[in-house]
Design an enzyme around this catalytic site. Sequence first.
Site, PDB file in Angstrom:
ATOM      1  N   GLU A 192     -39.178 -83.816  42.551  1.00 43.14           N
ATOM      2  CA  GLU A 192     -40.607 -83.215  41.980  1.00 43.14           C
ATOM      3  C   GLU A 192     -41.635 -84.017  42.962  1.00 43.14           C
ATOM      4  O   GLU A 192     -42.763 -83.207  43.078  1.00 43.14           O
ATOM      5  CB  GLU A 192     -40.855 -83.794  40.595  1.00 43.14           C
ATOM      6  CG  GLU A 192     -39.769 -82.971  39.652  1.00 43.14           C
ATOM      7  CD  GLU A 192     -39.733 -83.618  38.012  1.00 43.14           C
ATOM      8  OE1 GLU A 192     -39.589 -84.777  37.923  1.00 43.14           O
ATOM      9  OE2 GLU A 192     -40.280 -82.889  37.318  1.00 43.14           O
TER      10      GLU A 192
ATOM     11  N   GLU B 183     -32.411 -83.676  34.595  1.00 43.00           N
ATOM     12  CA  GLU B 183     -33.174 -84.334  33.684  1.00 43.00           C
ATOM     13  C   GLU B 183     -32.553 -83.781  32.020  1.00 43.00           C
ATOM     14  O   GLU B 183     -32.439 -84.264  31.102  1.00 43.00           O
ATOM     15  CB  GLU B 183     -34.687 -83.819  33.564  1.00 43.00           C
ATOM     16  CG  GLU B 183     -35.546 -84.819  34.506  1.00 43.00           C
ATOM     17  CD  GLU B 183     -35.326 -84.129  35.963  1.00 43.00           C
ATOM     18  OE1 GLU B 183     -34.674 -83.189  36.029  1.00 43.00           O
ATOM     19  OE2 GLU B 183     -36.085 -85.086  36.696  1.00 43.00           O
TER      20      GLU B 183
HETATM   21  N1  COA Z   1     -33.457 -95.437  38.820  1.00 41.69           N
HETATM   22  C1  COA Z   1     -32.964 -97.041  39.037  1.00 41.69           C
HETATM   23  N2  COA Z   1     -32.168 -97.253  40.122  1.00 41.69           N
HETATM   24  C2  COA Z   1     -31.562 -96.394  40.777  1.00 41.69           C
HETATM   25  C3  COA Z   1     -31.847 -94.994  40.612  1.00 41.69           C
HETATM   26  C4  COA Z   1     -32.886 -94.687  39.490  1.00 41.69           C
HETATM   27  N3  COA Z   1     -33.141 -93.495  39.298  1.00 41.69           N
HETATM   28  N4  COA Z   1     -30.918 -94.005  41.276  1.00 41.69           N
HETATM   29  C5  COA Z   1     -30.264 -95.072  41.921  1.00 41.69           C
HETATM   30  N5  COA Z   1     -30.650 -96.468  41.578  1.00 41.69           N
HETATM   31  C6  COA Z   1     -30.061 -97.782  42.222  1.00 41.69           C
HETATM   32  C7  COA Z   1     -28.432 -97.914  41.511  1.00 41.69           C
HETATM   33  O1  COA Z   1     -28.367 -98.412  40.354  1.00 41.69           O
HETATM   34  C8  COA Z   1     -27.962 -98.694  42.654  1.00 41.69           C
HETATM   35  O2  COA Z   1     -28.656-100.004  42.368  1.00 41.69           O
HETATM   36  P1  COA Z   1     -27.430-101.352  42.660  1.00 41.69           P
HETATM   37  O3  COA Z   1     -26.932-101.438  43.863  1.00 41.69           O
HETATM   38  O4  COA Z   1     -28.176-102.420  42.268  1.00 41.69           O
HETATM   39  O5  COA Z   1     -26.382-101.309  41.609  1.00 41.69           O
HETATM   40  C9  COA Z   1     -28.738 -98.181  43.954  1.00 41.69           C
HETATM   41  O6  COA Z   1     -29.841 -97.589  43.613  1.00 41.69           O
HETATM   42  C10 COA Z   1     -27.660 -97.307  44.829  1.00 41.69           C
HETATM   43  O7  COA Z   1     -27.211 -96.165  43.760  1.00 41.69           O
HETATM   44  P2  COA Z   1     -25.771 -95.725  43.754  1.00 41.69           P
HETATM   45  O8  COA Z   1     -25.825 -95.168  42.427  1.00 41.69           O
HETATM   46  O9  COA Z   1     -24.980 -96.846  43.895  1.00 41.69           O
HETATM   47  O10 COA Z   1     -25.739 -94.740  44.660  1.00 41.69           O
HETATM   48  P3  COA Z   1     -24.742 -93.596  44.947  1.00 41.69           P
HETATM   49  O11 COA Z   1     -24.832 -93.049  46.574  1.00 41.69           O
HETATM   50  O12 COA Z   1     -23.461 -93.917  44.520  1.00 41.69           O
HETATM   51  O13 COA Z   1     -25.160 -92.252  43.862  1.00 41.69           O
HETATM   52  C11 COA Z   1     -27.137 -90.991  43.009  1.00 41.69           C
HETATM   53  C12 COA Z   1     -26.488 -91.688  44.323  1.00 41.69           C
HETATM   54  C13 COA Z   1     -28.416 -90.521  43.510  1.00 41.69           C
HETATM   55  C14 COA Z   1     -26.186 -89.818  42.544  1.00 41.69           C
HETATM   56  C15 COA Z   1     -27.137 -91.999  41.974  1.00 41.69           C
HETATM   57  O14 COA Z   1     -27.543 -92.912  42.268  1.00 41.69           O
HETATM   58  C16 COA Z   1     -27.751 -91.368  40.708  1.00 41.69           C
HETATM   59  O15 COA Z   1     -27.290 -90.560  39.883  1.00 41.69           O
HETATM   60  N6  COA Z   1     -29.093 -91.861  40.386  1.00 41.69           N
HETATM   61  C17 COA Z   1     -29.820 -91.435  39.283  1.00 41.69           C
HETATM   62  C18 COA Z   1     -30.594 -90.281  39.461  1.00 41.69           C
HETATM   63  C19 COA Z   1     -31.335 -89.646  38.401  1.00 41.69           C
HETATM   64  O16 COA Z   1     -30.783 -89.310  37.271  1.00 41.69           O
HETATM   65  N7  COA Z   1     -32.704 -89.880  38.325  1.00 41.69           N
HETATM   66  C20 COA Z   1     -33.591 -89.681  37.372  1.00 41.69           C
HETATM   67  C21 COA Z   1     -33.911 -88.418  36.945  1.00 41.69           C
HETATM   68  S1  COA Z   1     -34.927 -88.207  35.665  1.00 41.69           S
END
Ligand code: COA
Length: 245
Positions: free
Chosen positions: A112, A132
Amino acid sequence: MSDQLVSTTRHGDVCLVRLQREAKLNALSAELAAELIGAITSHDVATSRVVVVVGSPKAFSAGADLTEFTDPSPEETMRYYRDQGRIWELLPAIPQPSIAAITGWAIGGGLELALSADLRIADETARFGLPEVSLGILPSAGGMSRVVRLLGAARAKELILLGERFDAARALELGIVNKVVPAGEAEAAALEWAQRMAEQPQTALQVTRDLIDRSGEMSLAGSLAAEKLAQGMLAHSAESYRADR
Ligand code: COA
């Protein structure tokens, strides 16, 4: 690297705004949002001609910081949009055109944020998604409204209701991004486009960008009239072409 979560760097007339909360994939925490608001309203941006927003190699941004969602009350939700939620309205509100340079994840609020820029360049590592609905909410930071306007209702429903992740090639095919470049080249490509825009006559650039945004909300007759009125103004600007000078 400094503890700053957002930095600004000038490249001539272009201001590069960098998200640098790399360990958390540039999740848009309250702290990062405050710094981003500071950056976009900074002197560096105000005196620039074009703004480029870039993330980190692994992520443009993974969206809203999911660890901060603790109070879903209507009052807190309203406070959120009045306060840190302003980040999604900043780029459209400044006079300078903006480009998002996307590497890695651009998910949820991260996509976004990219959608709030005028143009988007992704590298081949970019991955997108609006998850979302699967979290029981909706893309409410402009995602729904901007995707509908950019792609039409059917495509918007496909992306938002299925919530699937997609790659840079698909983003280009859909029209979410303007251009895809090889891995690691998004920032340089965005700076190159930004520099080219910075060299354009600035009044014409800014007025035209503004009218393009408004045209979609106007009747054809109103938009055609606005074009002519703006032309009348621009023709008198110092940088406009005239056969006699
Ligand atoms: N909010 C807070 N922390 C987040 C985050 C978010 N939206 N997205 C990633 N992080 C953090 C993870 O908790 C992790 O922290 P840690 O190392 O302290 O455990 C770090 O960032 C790395 O993320 P990780 O999930 O290990 O990376 P990945 O490459 O395996 O996966 C994503 C990447 C983007 C697929 C996954 O992080 C994800 O699904 N994030 C959430 C996306 C989301 O739903 N956003 C909000 C939409 S409203």
